[in-house]
Scaffold this motif. Structure first.
Motif, mmCIF file in Angstrom:
data_model
loop_
_atom_site.group_PDB
_atom_site.id
_atom_site.type_symbol
_atom_site.label_atom_id
_atom_site.label_comp_id
_atom_site.label_asym_id
_atom_site.label_seq_id
_atom_site.Cartn_x
_atom_site.Cartn_y
_atom_site.Cartn_z
ATOM 1 N N GLN A 69 5.888 14.626 6.188
ATOM 2 C CA GLN A 69 4.660 12.769 7.229
ATOM 3 C C GLN A 69 3.559 12.520 5.964
ATOM 4 O OE1 GLN A 69 4.657 11.031 9.869
ATOM 5 N NE2 GLN A 69 6.503 11.702 10.595
ATOM 6 N N ARG B 256 7.073 4.516 10.323
ATOM 7 C CA ARG B 256 6.309 5.222 10.404
ATOM 8 C C ARG B 256 6.788 5.431 12.829
ATOM 9 N NH1 ARG B 256 0.220 4.591 8.707
ATOM 10 N NH2 ARG B 256 0.303 6.282 10.495
ATOM 11 N N ASP B 257 6.518 6.030 13.235
ATOM 12 C CA ASP B 257 6.956 6.504 14.455
ATOM 13 C C ASP B 257 6.243 6.425 15.288
ATOM 14 O OD1 ASP B 257 5.585 8.618 13.711
ATOM 15 O OD2 ASP B 257 7.156 10.314 13.956
ATOM 16 N N VAL C 181 4.355 9.827 3.163
ATOM 17 C CA VAL C 181 5.104 8.556 3.960
ATOM 18 C C VAL C 181 3.281 8.283 4.679
ATOM 19 C CG1 VAL C 181 5.417 7.116 5.922
ATOM 20 C CG2 VAL C 181 7.270 8.683 3.969
ATOM 21 N N ARG C 182 2.728 8.864 5.168
ATOM 22 C CA ARG C 182 2.108 8.689 6.172
ATOM 23 C C ARG C 182 0.324 8.200 5.528
ATOM 24 N NH1 ARG C 182 1.377 8.464 11.492
ATOM 25 N NH2 ARG C 182 3.240 8.621 12.501
ATOM 26 N N ASP C 183 -0.435 6.729 5.350
ATOM 27 C CA ASP C 183 -1.606 6.666 4.645
ATOM 28 C C ASP C 183 -3.294 8.097 5.853
ATOM 29 O OD1 ASP C 183 -1.238 4.923 6.816
ATOM 30 O OD2 ASP C 183 -0.778 3.529 5.252
ATOM 31 N N ASP C 184 -2.970 7.881 6.247
ATOM 32 C CA ASP C 184 -3.688 8.909 7.922
ATOM 33 C C ASP C 184 -3.989 10.394 7.185
ATOM 34 O OD1 ASP C 184 -1.648 9.805 8.416
ATOM 35 O OD2 ASP C 184 -1.258 7.988 10.727
ATOM 36 N N ARG D 192 -3.581 2.706 12.928
ATOM 37 C CA ARG D 192 -4.592 3.017 12.505
ATOM 38 C C ARG D 192 -6.000 1.349 12.186
ATOM 39 N NH1 ARG D 192 -7.713 7.257 9.577
ATOM 40 N NH2 ARG D 192 -7.871 6.426 7.533
ATOM 41 N N TRP E 264 3.564 8.210 -4.928
ATOM 42 C CA TRP E 264 3.505 9.503 -5.252
ATOM 43 C C TRP E 264 4.067 9.518 -6.291
ATOM 44 C CZ3 TRP E 264 8.699 9.145 -1.734
ATOM 45 C CH2 TRP E 264 8.390 9.750 -0.325
ATOM 46 N N GLU F 154 -1.782 11.072 13.712
ATOM 47 C CA GLU F 154 -2.572 10.681 14.692
ATOM 48 C C GLU F 154 -1.517 10.699 15.938
ATOM 49 O OE1 GLU F 154 -4.993 7.920 13.879
ATOM 50 O OE2 GLU F 154 -5.389 8.841 12.308
ATOM 51 N N ARG F 155 -0.273 10.343 16.261
ATOM 52 C CA ARG F 155 0.399 10.541 17.537
ATOM 53 C C ARG F 155 0.145 11.612 18.549
ATOM 54 N NH1 ARG F 155 2.237 5.917 20.651
ATOM 55 N NH2 ARG F 155 3.816 7.076 20.628
ATOM 56 N N LEU G 266 3.219 3.545 -2.835
ATOM 57 C CA LEU G 266 2.065 4.551 -2.107
ATOM 58 C C LEU G 266 1.531 5.774 -3.540
ATOM 59 C CD1 LEU G 266 4.001 5.872 1.258
ATOM 60 C CD2 LEU G 266 1.741 3.790 1.052
ATOM 61 N N GLY H 43 5.469 17.044 13.038
ATOM 62 C CA GLY H 43 6.498 16.623 12.009
ATOM 63 C C GLY H 43 7.383 15.769 12.636
ATOM 64 N N ARG H 44 7.461 15.255 13.660
ATOM 65 C CA ARG H 44 8.109 14.599 14.581
ATOM 66 C C ARG H 44 7.659 13.086 14.972
ATOM 67 N NH1 ARG H 44 9.357 15.262 19.578
ATOM 68 N NH2 ARG H 44 8.523 16.922 19.668
ATOM 69 N N LYS H 45 6.263 13.773 15.404
ATOM 70 C CA LYS H 45 5.602 12.096 15.867
ATOM 71 C C LYS H 45 4.460 12.008 14.412
ATOM 72 C CE LYS H 45 4.899 11.802 20.258
ATOM 73 N NZ LYS H 45 3.823 11.977 21.165
ATOM 74 N N GLY H 46 3.917 12.751 13.499
ATOM 75 C CA GLY H 46 2.626 12.350 12.903
ATOM 76 C C GLY H 46 1.577 12.740 13.428
#
Lengths: 212, 212
Positions: A122, B126-127, A125-128, B46, B183, A45-46, B181, A40-43
């Motif tokens: 997340q 993105r964070d 919003v994120r495409d990963d 990415r 949605w 990947e991170r 994106l 939730g906080r970092k997504g």
DNA sequence: GTCAGAAGTCATCAGTTGATGACATCGTAG
DNA sequence: CTACGATGTCATCAACTGATGACTTCTGAC
């Protein structure tokens, strides 16, 4: 993916089975909690498996053992995520559609006041995130938020209620995103209740003379 | 490990005029363009340097040579990003504040109609972007969008104009995000001009009798 | 023509990540 | 008590990433 046993051996249930140093259920819960927090906080990947393990106080190798992979853990975390709906008043409306715009606004604003954007936001919003995850998230949004709001717009006599509702939800999530990520100072610090009125007014979009 | 040799040197990149097989400026431009594309579509993490190089038709090592590092390339890409401002009418308002809410809405909606969220939106959302990048992005938002809109609100006699403007910008970016994106189907397919009226009306939040 | 330097290529490094199998240790059934 | 399975620990792997320096090739001045 079978979230598996919910054997109730809570990690903080003092009286239940606190002595147990080895407890698969508790370990699973700890990993799930840490995953929700970090994803939730970092997504996706991170948030590394090592970090998740560290936060959970558990060896990262157990992610593989209990969930299969990091992606599976993510899915499990998203599946468990409630979007804060269970905190509306006292009701446990885990997955039920909201009542109206005002309630949606309140829940989203309150939710984003506490922590970072949760897994669902997340995922949107994120495409990963995998397409599968994305679709599940948008479907949930449609059902729980867009539907009720569109109904409200329609009842108010506004044209294109669905499109309006989609705009409203997207806009609201934008505000929530901005808050939880701290884009603007004032917005970040604003009181949820205070803000709710503002946002609801804007999104209500009532023309001078509502038909209804 | 054969890195996968680029079969054919200058793929189809030189549609313009580059007779010149060796041209540092063109190479820089190609890298910058590929970076904007990939960072905008996939985000910082990415988008790998190897992929950027491939899309640009250029060896990834040249990123290091011309920009210093991947992060520096990202900064350059964001700095070059115009947020579509240069497409308002014909003016080249690269970095100037917008005039009013309507213009901001129009630009953002048009921008997000074409491609994915650009580097700036990505940096905000993105964070994994560095704090430095985030701050630059929010600062730009404040100056170009929040400022003018807040001025408009104040002129309209609304209270808390800055907070309202922040809400408006956040909401608008939410809509832009949702569009780019994908949605929601209807929102994704909606005509920018048509949508602009809808969004502007909502965000204007004009009381029954506007002061101005 | 030739030659210095710019531009591009390539192999390779060090770090990180997710994953996994071998091993150690605990809890408990018998 | 003992043994066996459940649980946890650890070292390590393969893949990938960004970075870099040595090398090659081309350009253009002289």
């Amino acid at each position: 993916m079978t979230v598996g046993r919910s054997d109730g051996t809570g990690v903080d249930r003092g009286a239940a089975t606190p002595r147990r140093t080895r407890n698969a259920g508790a370990t699973r819960e700890a990993l799930l909690g840490a995953a929700q927090d970090l994803f939730g906080r970092k997504g996706y990947e991170r948030a590394t498996t090592r970090e998740i393990g560290e936060v959970a106080g558990v060896d990262p190798a157990l992610i593989s053992r209990y969930f299969g992979s990091k992606a599976d853990l993510y899915l499990a975390a998203v599946a468990t995520e409630r979007l804060g709906a269970d905190e509306v008043d006292g009701h446990d409306r885990t997955d039920a559609p909201f009542d109206d715009l005002a309630q949606v606004v309140e829940v989203v604003l309150r939710r984003t006041a506490r922590r970072g954007p949760g897994p669902i936001l997340q995922a949107l919003v994120r495409d990963d995130a995998s397409a599968e995850i994305r679709e599940a998230a948008t479907a949930r949004l449609e059902r729980r938020m867009v539907g009720p709001i569109a109904a409200g717009y329609e009842a108010a006599g506004l044209d294109r209620p669905t499109l309006r509702a989609q705009v409203a939800v997207a806009a609201l999530l934008g505000v929530g995103l901005a808050r939880s990520l701290g884009w603007f100072d004032e917005l970040h610090a604003a009181d949820p209740g205070d803000l709710a009125g503002l946002v609801t007014d804007s999104l209500a979009a009532v023309p001078d003379d509502p038909a209804g």
